[in-house]
Structure formats: C-alpha cells, structure tokens
Design a protein around this motif. Sequence first.
Motif, mmCIF file in Angstrom:
data_model
loop_
_atom_site.group_PDB
_atom_site.id
_atom_site.type_symbol
_atom_site.label_atom_id
_atom_site.label_comp_id
_atom_site.label_asym_id
_atom_site.label_seq_id
_atom_site.Cartn_x
_atom_site.Cartn_y
_atom_site.Cartn_z
ATOM 1 N N ILE A 1 33.226 9.519 -6.091
ATOM 2 C CA ILE A 1 33.890 8.591 -5.225
ATOM 3 C C ILE A 1 34.599 9.472 -4.238
ATOM 4 O O ILE A 1 35.795 9.921 -4.801
ATOM 5 C CB ILE A 1 34.430 7.457 -5.870
ATOM 6 C CG1 ILE A 1 33.615 6.900 -6.840
ATOM 7 C CG2 ILE A 1 35.328 6.531 -4.901
ATOM 8 C CD1 ILE A 1 32.578 5.864 -6.204
ATOM 9 N N ALA A 2 34.357 9.425 -3.090
ATOM 10 C CA ALA A 2 35.392 10.348 -2.164
ATOM 11 C C ALA A 2 36.259 9.315 -1.267
ATOM 12 O O ALA A 2 35.295 8.343 -0.882
ATOM 13 C CB ALA A 2 34.363 11.093 -1.298
ATOM 14 N N GLY A 3 37.471 9.619 -1.029
ATOM 15 C CA GLY A 3 38.085 8.729 -0.297
ATOM 16 C C GLY A 3 39.590 9.172 -0.037
ATOM 17 O O GLY A 3 39.957 9.863 -0.863
ATOM 18 N N VAL A 4 40.281 8.840 1.152
ATOM 19 C CA VAL A 4 41.458 8.888 1.222
ATOM 20 C C VAL A 4 42.353 8.216 0.277
ATOM 21 O O VAL A 4 41.831 7.049 0.103
ATOM 22 C CB VAL A 4 42.113 8.835 2.851
ATOM 23 C CG1 VAL A 4 43.322 8.980 3.043
ATOM 24 C CG2 VAL A 4 41.120 9.825 3.606
ATOM 25 N N ASP A 5 43.443 8.752 -0.238
ATOM 26 C CA ASP A 5 44.267 7.965 -1.267
ATOM 27 C C ASP A 5 44.764 6.560 -0.565
ATOM 28 O O ASP A 5 44.926 6.652 0.588
ATOM 29 C CB ASP A 5 45.482 8.721 -1.528
ATOM 30 C CG ASP A 5 46.258 8.054 -2.653
ATOM 31 O OD1 ASP A 5 45.546 7.278 -3.405
ATOM 32 O OD2 ASP A 5 47.473 8.484 -2.834
ATOM 33 N N GLY A 6 44.656 5.567 -1.298
ATOM 34 C CA GLY A 6 45.161 4.402 -0.750
ATOM 35 C C GLY A 6 44.092 3.256 -0.240
ATOM 36 O O GLY A 6 44.261 2.309 0.466
ATOM 37 N N ASN A 7 42.743 3.833 -0.708
ATOM 38 C CA ASN A 7 41.801 2.890 -0.010
ATOM 39 C C ASN A 7 41.014 2.130 -1.234
ATOM 40 O O ASN A 7 39.863 1.652 -1.267
ATOM 41 C CB ASN A 7 40.677 3.708 0.579
ATOM 42 C CG ASN A 7 40.852 4.057 1.953
ATOM 43 O OD1 ASN A 7 40.854 3.201 2.854
ATOM 44 N ND2 ASN A 7 41.516 5.301 2.320
ATOM 45 N N GLY A 8 41.914 1.765 -2.516
ATOM 46 C CA GLY A 8 41.417 1.074 -3.387
ATOM 47 C C GLY A 8 40.807 1.805 -4.790
ATOM 48 O O GLY A 8 40.401 1.365 -5.920
ATOM 49 N N GLN A 9 40.855 3.156 -4.742
ATOM 50 C CA GLN A 9 40.469 3.911 -5.744
ATOM 51 C C GLN A 9 41.411 3.397 -7.249
ATOM 52 O O GLN A 9 40.698 3.269 -8.291
ATOM 53 C CB GLN A 9 40.679 5.357 -5.755
ATOM 54 C CG GLN A 9 40.015 5.997 -4.602
ATOM 55 C CD GLN A 9 40.466 6.159 -3.334
ATOM 56 O OE1 GLN A 9 41.473 4.989 -2.842
ATOM 57 N NE2 GLN A 9 40.227 7.214 -2.380
ATOM 58 N N SER A 10 42.682 3.522 -7.078
ATOM 59 C CA SER A 10 43.554 3.127 -8.166
ATOM 60 C C SER A 10 43.371 1.692 -8.668
ATOM 61 O O SER A 10 43.021 1.566 -10.121
ATOM 62 C CB SER A 10 45.074 3.223 -7.776
ATOM 63 O OG SER A 10 45.049 4.569 -7.491
ATOM 64 N N GLU A 11 43.118 0.999 -7.752
ATOM 65 C CA GLU A 11 42.537 -0.561 -8.409
ATOM 66 C C GLU A 11 41.272 -0.546 -8.900
ATOM 67 O O GLU A 11 41.282 -1.334 -9.799
ATOM 68 C CB GLU A 11 42.823 -1.707 -6.945
ATOM 69 C CG GLU A 11 44.249 -1.705 -6.546
ATOM 70 C CD GLU A 11 44.793 -0.692 -5.517
ATOM 71 O OE1 GLU A 11 45.973 -0.641 -5.279
ATOM 72 O OE2 GLU A 11 43.900 0.360 -5.312
ATOM 73 N N LEU A 12 40.391 -0.047 -8.393
ATOM 74 C CA LEU A 12 38.891 0.151 -8.850
ATOM 75 C C LEU A 12 39.320 0.713 -10.608
ATOM 76 O O LEU A 12 38.588 0.145 -11.389
ATOM 77 C CB LEU A 12 38.128 1.073 -8.102
ATOM 78 C CG LEU A 12 36.606 1.394 -8.824
ATOM 79 C CD1 LEU A 12 35.866 0.094 -8.988
ATOM 80 C CD2 LEU A 12 36.251 2.407 -8.077
ATOM 81 N N ILE A 13 40.038 2.005 -10.655
ATOM 82 C CA ILE A 13 40.083 2.307 -12.011
ATOM 83 C C ILE A 13 40.698 1.348 -12.787
ATOM 84 O O ILE A 13 40.203 1.139 -14.115
ATOM 85 C CB ILE A 13 40.915 3.972 -12.054
ATOM 86 C CG1 ILE A 13 40.167 4.894 -10.908
ATOM 87 C CG2 ILE A 13 41.240 4.197 -13.388
ATOM 88 C CD1 ILE A 13 40.975 5.958 -10.479
ATOM 89 N N ASP A 14 41.707 0.952 -12.503
ATOM 90 C CA ASP A 14 42.636 -0.139 -13.428
ATOM 91 C C ASP A 14 41.636 -1.212 -13.912
ATOM 92 O O ASP A 14 41.717 -1.644 -14.950
ATOM 93 C CB ASP A 14 43.835 -0.424 -12.709
ATOM 94 C CG ASP A 14 44.835 0.407 -12.660
ATOM 95 O OD1 ASP A 14 44.793 1.333 -13.193
ATOM 96 O OD2 ASP A 14 45.847 0.211 -12.053
ATOM 97 N N ALA A 15 40.738 -1.852 -12.797
ATOM 98 C CA ALA A 15 40.214 -3.112 -12.971
ATOM 99 C C ALA A 15 38.853 -2.555 -14.084
ATOM 100 O O ALA A 15 38.680 -3.559 -14.853
ATOM 101 C CB ALA A 15 39.417 -3.525 -11.769
ATOM 102 N N ILE A 16 38.313 -1.558 -14.060
ATOM 103 C CA ILE A 16 37.221 -1.614 -14.884
ATOM 104 C C ILE A 16 37.462 -0.760 -16.441
ATOM 105 O O ILE A 16 36.670 -0.673 -17.041
ATOM 106 C CB ILE A 16 36.225 -0.460 -14.186
ATOM 107 C CG1 ILE A 16 36.515 0.910 -13.822
ATOM 108 C CG2 ILE A 16 35.482 -1.156 -13.013
ATOM 109 C CD1 ILE A 16 35.573 1.884 -13.264
ATOM 110 N N THR A 17 38.891 -0.476 -16.327
ATOM 111 C CA THR A 17 39.429 0.055 -17.753
ATOM 112 C C THR A 17 39.985 -0.835 -18.265
ATOM 113 O O THR A 17 40.632 -0.342 -19.438
ATOM 114 C CB THR A 17 40.119 1.523 -17.338
ATOM 115 O OG1 THR A 17 41.332 1.282 -16.589
ATOM 116 C CG2 THR A 17 39.088 2.605 -16.899
#
Length: 509
Positions: free
Chosen positions: A294-310
């Motif tokens: 998953i490539a992306g600039v920080d702040g585009n939903g990566q942290s929320e994706l990780i938290d939701a699926i874990t």
Amino acid sequence: MKDYFSQAPVVSMKNISKRFGDKEVLTNIDFDLHKCEVHALLGENGAGKTTLMNILYGMFPPSEGSITINGKTFEKMSPRAAIEAGIGMVHQHFMLIEPLTVTENIILGYEKSKGVFLDRKAAYAEVEKLSKEYNLSINPKDKIEDISVGMQQRVEILKALYHGADILIFDEPTAVLTPQEIVEFIEIVKRLTTLGKSIIIITHKLSEIKAMADTCTIIRRGKYIDKLIVSEVDENILAEKMVGRDVSFNVDKKDIKKGGVILNIEDLWVKDKRGIDALKGLNLKLHAGEILGIAGVDGNGQSELIDAITGMSKSNRGKVILNGKDITNKSTKEILDTGMNSIPEDRQKRGLILEYPIKDNLILERVSKEPFSSKGRLNFSNIAENAKDLVEKFDIRPTDINEKAGSLSGGNQQKVIIAREISNDPDVLIAAQPTRGLDVGAIEFIHQYLVELRNKNKAVLLISFELDEIMDLSDRILVIYDGKIVGEKDPKLTDEFEIGRLMAGGSDE
C-alpha cells in the motif's frame, strides 16, 4: 575537502568509553566536529551511536575520556551545561508535551513573564520571528497533538535554536518522516549550516548520508571503525564498513503462484479521531502467497485502515473477511485467533510493554497458550528458551533476555516486535513501516523473512512510506489517496514517478 578541517574542531571527544555494570558499550571512541560541518555518525542498531551522543549532551557521564567544546574541556557534563555550551539535541522520540502549544513547548523552562503571568503575546512573536529567521514555518499557536510528525520535528529544532544552540545533534531524524518531509529536512540541514550551525546526524540511512553529510564516522559494536569523506565513497562501502560484511540491496524474490483470497475488505468506512471520514469505501483483496504493498502519502487513511482491520478501532460501514470469517469490529484477540498478526506503526505505544523484559515482550500474544503456560501456570524455562532462540535468530542486541525493552535502541525494539509477529506464523501479517529505524543489514534480514512468509503461502499486507521498499517487495501495489484505493500497479511494469503521481492525487493518464 572543505576548509573548515584546517580549523580547530568545535567538538572533540577523545578516548570515550562507557560501561553499564560489566557491559562495555563504547570503547575508546574519538569524534571531532568542525564549524558548519555535517558529520554523520553511522552504525548498526545497538552499535552505541545514541549512547555516544547522549554522553556529549550530558545525559550520562563517560567511564573514560574527555569532551572539549569550543576549546573548553569539561570534566563533568550535564544537559544544562551542554545547552549553555551551545549544544542542542533532537531525540529520535520527540520530547514534546502534546496538550501544550508549539510556543509553550519551545519556551518551556525559559518563560518570560508579565508580572505573575506568562507574556503570551511576546512569546508568540518571538517564536514567529525565530521560525522566519530559519525558514521553519510553523503556527506558534497550534497544539502539538494537532500537528504532523514533520512539524513536531521543526518544533524540536526551534526549541534547540531558542536555547541558543550552535551545535545540533539529530538522532535518527528521518525515521518517522514521510518522503516529502525527508526532502524538507535535508533542505533544513543545508540551510542551518549556511547560517553557521554545525550538525551531527545519527543515522543508518546511507542515501541520506550521501545527500547531507560531509564526513562520516562509523562505529560497530561500540568500537571505532573509520572516518570517511562522504563524497569519496559510495553506499556499498559505507554499508560494508557498518555491518562488517557485504550487504545486498536487492530483494531475492522468485515468482510464485498466488493462492485464493485470504483477506477481503469491502466498502470500508472509518472515521478518524476528529470524527471525519478517513476511509471512504475502501476495497482490497489480499491473496495467499503474495505481498500486497500500500503506497501513499501519510494521512490518507493508512493508520485508520490498520487500526480497523486489527481490532484497534471500529469501522462505521463495510466488511473485513479473514479466512472466510467476518472479523469486522471484532476484538483484537478474536482477530489474532483467526490468523492475523501485525507489526504496528508505533513500536513504543502499540508494539511493546517497555517496562517488561525482552523475553516477556516476545510472547505477549501467546502468554496464555502452550508451550508458555499450562492450566494458568507460566512455564518460565520455555519462555526463556523461546527468547534465547529469537534473540539469536533476529540478532537482537543486547542479548540479555532480561533486559527491559525500553532500554533497547529503536532498531532493536523493532526487531523484538518483528521476531514475535513472524514467529507466530500468521496467515496474514499486517506489516506497517516494518523496517522503520533499522540499519541496512537488518533491513536485508527482515525483507528476507517477509518474502519467506509469502513463499510459505502466507499473505503480507505491506504499508510503508519507503517507496523503494514497496517497489522491491510487493507482488502488487495499491495506491491509497484520500481514504480510497485509486490505482493498482504491477511493480515490474511501473516506476516511482507513476506511483508518485497517483499518491499525489493525479490520474493514471
């Protein structure tokens, strides 16, 4: 070679040794810094880089050796004495108080009052003037908890400059920065030296040493190895001297046939802590036998994706299916039991219990299971054997399994987490910034383990700000922008410019 080498050094550390009890962590190290020089201190995780600079900053005394700053030799050094001598240190884990404003953090301990009250208007003006002088633009009234990591680093730099620092020590300054912030940081360093500052950078990132540093001192396992003019050597020489062997920069990854979908995310909507939609109907499928980047600039939903699926936060809509089982909004324990493990983004807040020893941190998720406990009783010998095996296998330093996790270097803390998560043999591993803070030898090692996991028909969801890492490791690349997947690319058929365009919100055309 620049002419500043003909002048007396502004910092001279001679024959520095440091022992903690019976353990010698530094042995007869020499280190010189000249005015307007950028001097990199390079070494493996746990080599003693931070310890050496903590001695310079007065965090603890050397067992032997002397420190001279601007011609004055110090018998005893303390942080206050170091600050008064013109030294400022920006630590790897920032020393900021999150509920306070930028200005309050910068002036802390140096407050100017108006009667019995803090003169806030004058303080804001002073910080604004300082930020403009060094071209470190920042809002002096913002709270630390509301600004990005890159901006927090600027606050730390301004704090050191406010205290009168002419010599700045940066400990792993780019470990938590996005690629864009790293470019900005390199420019900040260049600007500081043109304004007369001298810089020490503790790092293991070879490309950044080449981009920033004039000289490089290399230490390995607490011993001085070499001092080099950076422009005269390439990254391979730096890497070899750092780890004491040849290092491969290429990931050895053979083509394999991927299996069925093991993780399916459908129309996932998640709000951030402010209550704003961070994920907006995100979809992805992860197959057995693949590394999905998953490539992306920080702040585009990566942290929320990780938290939701874990299981660390709840989603508002959508489904997460793992091994055919709906794990949407399930507990972390249920998700672990269904076959998912994760390397978290923040190793100290989410990955470790810092007060616990290495051996206990290595079994956190399996402490209630065989072979580590039976009928509610811990099996201490099995816990110790597991720890000894993983410490050796993952080259965790120091090797004392009773050492508290909080006393390890950042890179070795990361190794403890990776050793634990990979040894759990998950069906799906969520790898968020897995090599953050690791040296090139350790990165090579971790990449091999991630590929081995994939080769065993397991699945890896790789989330990284290191575009090189995404390109080298991934079988497929998804680009995330504004909470959605906006493109899918084959790493063999794309390049960093194409990925970068999608990361910035551009189109595929």
